[in-house]
Design a protein around this motif. Sequence first.
Motif, PDB file in Angstrom:
ATOM      1  N   ALA A   1       0.829  -1.206   0.000  1.00 33.44           N
ATOM      2  CA  ALA A   1       0.000   0.000   0.000  1.00 33.44           C
ATOM      3  C   ALA A   1       0.865   1.258   0.000  1.00 33.44           C
ATOM      4  O   ALA A   1       0.557   2.238  -0.693  1.00 33.44           O
ATOM      5  CB  ALA A   1      -0.930  -0.012   1.220  1.00 33.44           C
ATOM      6  N   TRP A   2       1.957   1.238   0.757  1.00 31.83           N
ATOM      7  CA  TRP A   2       2.866   2.391   0.781  1.00 31.83           C
ATOM      8  C   TRP A   2       3.510   2.601  -0.588  1.00 31.83           C
ATOM      9  O   TRP A   2       3.612   3.736  -1.063  1.00 31.83           O
ATOM     10  CB  TRP A   2       3.931   2.190   1.856  1.00 31.83           C
ATOM     11  N   VAL A   3       3.926   1.516  -1.221  1.00 31.17           N
ATOM     12  CA  VAL A   3       4.545   1.612  -2.545  1.00 31.17           C
ATOM     13  C   VAL A   3       3.550   2.166  -3.558  1.00 31.17           C
ATOM     14  O   VAL A   3       3.879   3.033  -4.375  1.00 31.17           O
ATOM     15  CB  VAL A   3       5.084   0.244  -2.997  1.00 31.17           C
ATOM     16  N   LEU A   4       2.306   1.683  -3.509  1.00 36.41           N
ATOM     17  CA  LEU A   4       1.292   2.149  -4.455  1.00 36.41           C
ATOM     18  C   LEU A   4       0.883   3.588  -4.174  1.00 36.41           C
ATOM     19  O   LEU A   4       0.419   4.297  -5.079  1.00 36.41           O
ATOM     20  CB  LEU A   4       0.068   1.233  -4.397  1.00 36.41           C
ATOM     21  N   LEU A   5       1.041   4.020  -2.934  1.00 38.12           N
ATOM     22  CA  LEU A   5       0.770   5.428  -2.602  1.00 38.12           C
ATOM     23  C   LEU A   5       1.871   6.327  -3.135  1.00 38.12           C
ATOM     24  O   LEU A   5       1.602   7.404  -3.686  1.00 38.12           O
ATOM     25  CB  LEU A   5       0.656   5.572  -1.081  1.00 38.12           C
ATOM     26  N   ARG A   6       3.112   5.887  -3.013  1.00 35.13           N
ATOM     27  CA  ARG A   6       4.260   6.707  -3.395  1.00 35.13           C
ATOM     28  C   ARG A   6       4.634   6.553  -4.869  1.00 35.13           C
ATOM     29  O   ARG A   6       5.005   7.516  -5.528  1.00 35.13           O
ATOM     30  CB  ARG A   6       5.454   6.331  -2.519  1.00 35.13           C
ATOM     31  N   ARG A   7       4.652   5.310  -5.336  1.00 39.01           N
ATOM     32  CA  ARG A   7       5.009   4.949  -6.702  1.00 39.01           C
ATOM     33  C   ARG A   7       6.291   5.631  -7.174  1.00 39.01           C
ATOM     34  O   ARG A   7       7.356   5.411  -6.613  1.00 39.01           O
ATOM     35  CB  ARG A   7       3.829   5.229  -7.643  1.00 39.01           C
ATOM     36  N   ALA A   8       6.235   6.456  -8.197  1.00 41.58           N
ATOM     37  CA  ALA A   8       7.449   7.027  -8.791  1.00 41.58           C
ATOM     38  C   ALA A   8       8.169   7.981  -7.840  1.00 41.58           C
ATOM     39  O   ALA A   8       9.332   8.330  -8.071  1.00 41.58           O
ATOM     40  CB  ALA A   8       7.103   7.750 -10.092  1.00 41.58           C
ATOM     41  N   ARG A   9       7.519   8.386  -6.753  1.00 45.82           N
ATOM     42  CA  ARG A   9       8.142   9.306  -5.798  1.00 45.82           C
ATOM     43  C   ARG A   9       8.945   8.586  -4.722  1.00 45.82           C
ATOM     44  O   ARG A   9       9.489   9.224  -3.822  1.00 45.82           O
ATOM     45  CB  ARG A   9       7.055  10.166  -5.140  1.00 45.82           C
ATOM     46  N   LEU A  10       9.030   7.276  -4.785  1.00 43.80           N
ATOM     47  CA  LEU A  10       9.805   6.523  -3.808  1.00 43.80           C
ATOM     48  C   LEU A  10      11.270   6.959  -3.831  1.00 43.80           C
ATOM     49  O   LEU A  10      11.860   7.135  -4.899  1.00 43.80           O
ATOM     50  CB  LEU A  10       9.719   5.025  -4.109  1.00 43.80           C
ATOM     51  N   THR A  11      11.845   7.120  -2.650  1.00 45.26           N
ATOM     52  CA  THR A  11      13.253   7.506  -2.543  1.00 45.26           C
ATOM     53  C   THR A  11      14.094   6.284  -2.189  1.00 45.26           C
ATOM     54  O   THR A  11      13.579   5.239  -1.781  1.00 45.26           O
ATOM     55  CB  THR A  11      13.429   8.577  -1.457  1.00 45.26           C
TER      56      THR A  11
END
Length: 430
Positions: A211-221
């Motif tokens: 869920a966190w990955v799908l919330l952040r997607r391309a903005r993941l650091t």
Amino acid sequence: MFGFANGLLLLLLAAAVIDFAPVVRRRLSPASWWNDERLLFTPRGGDLRPKYGAWAFLLGVMVYEFLVVFNNSMARENWPWLQTRVSPVLDWVIYLCFGAKILLGTKYNGRSILCAGMLYFVARWVYFNGQNIWWLGLCVTLLAAKDVPLRRVMKAFLASGVPTLALVQVLHFAGIIAPNAASERDGSYRLMFGYGHPNTFGGVVLGLLLAWVLLRRARLTWVELGGLAAVGVFLMVAPKSRSSALCTCLLVLLLALAKLYTRKSPHPVGRLAAGGCAALVPLLAAVSYILPLFVVKIGPWANDIGPGWLKKLDDLLTCRISLAWAAYRMFDIKIAGQFLQEWPALDNIFVYLLYLTGPVMVVLVCALMMAALYGYARRGAWQTVACLVTMLAYGYMESQVIHLTSDPAVLLLCGAVFALPREKWMFEDA
């Protein structure tokens, strides 16, 4: 939930008939009916119905997450009324929220209502044979998810799941819900963190990570990826939940590759490369179905098998292969599925669905997954592709991949379920 399943099907059928009536009366052209989206039953309500429908869906998701994460923890052993009194009420809250969203808060065109309606008919058909409430819940959730922005869903998922899981951990380590505390402390059994099995805890954690990955997607650091990797190590060391730990590490690896590949801009790919991503589904299905055929039984226990290489692989996968071999000999494959016994435990999702829902539904599920992988790869949504590939790997080891709490990425199939154009699959800008 048989009454709910039937009622939803009949109401969808009635809505489709009413929706098509203007075409019969020549008040609406077939092309407009096929392409233009409308509310069901009546146009009254305008923009308010989709707005409140989205809120109803988000409420249903939050209640769903709380119900599974808390009521299905070992708290149910301390307080049996959670299962006997609270859970049935929350079940109805969830399905009424989802039902209201499907029937009153969603816009459909002819194409989407036909595709989704026929898929639900088959899903409801096999549910009546398999009687698996998780299966029906997943199918209804997919129908209700249309038009709700993915990021809003993931925020609701995390807003409910994180504090609920934290509450379970506080109660567990305080000794309030800890029936296996002694065996956990002396090391005679794996840490279960307040659940009946360590893999249940691992699945809940993996669902929150997705869920966190799908919330952040391309903005993941890179820092966030490091945090995800640390959680993967924790899952391997503490509860020793191998399936969720390995899949977390796979997710981190795929996300790192996606970040490097798209460091300048999104990179959509051609049909051949996207087709390669989609081909992972039939490839893994073939491995799931073919490997048990090589089993040679050499002893009385479930995992007493040969040849040696297959025995080692079976031990690595905690008897997934030998249990599938046992299912081949115990169950007939039924076209519309069947009610499964507790043994053998079929944790491979391909084998599990083959017996639970039958071959027709397996083909449909695989087709939807292939369509999703192909479509997101063509869009260049590589973080999304990483989540879907990870859940394929998780499904090879765990049947709880059909639980929304362990697999929120299943909502990525919504666009394929409704046969929507790829640019509308996320219900928001990428």
